[in-house]
Motif scaffolding. Sequence first.
Motif: not given
Length: 265
Positions: A235-249
């Motif tokens: 979960a910590p990785y998802v919480q940290a990296e999901l905003p980056l993935a969404e920004r790239r979208l």
Amino acid sequence: MISPRRHAVFLLACFLLVPDAHAWGPDGHRIVAELAQRHLSPAAEAQVERLLAPEHTCRLADVATWADDIQDDPAQQSLWKATRSLHYINFRDRQCHYEPPRDCPDGHCVVGALDHYVAVLGDRHQSDEARREALKFVVHFVGDVHQPLHAGYRDDKGGNTYQVQFEGKGSNLHRVWDSGLLRSRALAWQDYARQLDARGPVALPPASAAPYAAWAEESCRLTRDIYPDGHTIGAPYVQAELPLAERRLREAGRRLAALLNRTLG
């Protein structure tokens, strides 16, 4: 004008490239396409509708996965084999500086593919069939070049051979970025696109004279920091990296809309 013969040579040369790595999952590509659709100019939207009409659709999201889907169509195998290596680019080191002869020889990478298919799409002397195919490739490749692992520099096939445990199952880092991170939101792609669009315009750096290369360099630099410590993703990785993935979208959607408005408007 890009001649049919040059187009054929461009495709055939791609047989020489290394095996491909898959793109954003279907939801990611459809989200990018829907974000772009919402910001098309009236003129560009009319052109999109006209070009897509023979496929009984008028929306970019309906063709966003076509460039991947053709791998499962027996009638499209030659096109799939010829274009499968155009979904990504391999940089040589963590500096992520694009050098065409080295990183994209003869235009055979996602950067060169965008150069080529955007030119075909914008060429009114081309047939509607050629421009329709170019539109579908452009929609897909803009999504691809914004997926960080489609422009990496490590020797792991864009994270495909970097094995991880995710949600209690064996996976690889590329697959996590393709679909795993986005799936953690538990949203239908239409709802996901609406939520991302509601955040308003995403801030972008100043435009580059070579935008497709700049987008690839952005992705490459992002890969420096997205590899997890160890091989278990929680979960910590998802919480940290999901905003980056969404920004790239969001960046991909905004840039795709601007590109289509400029090319078709």
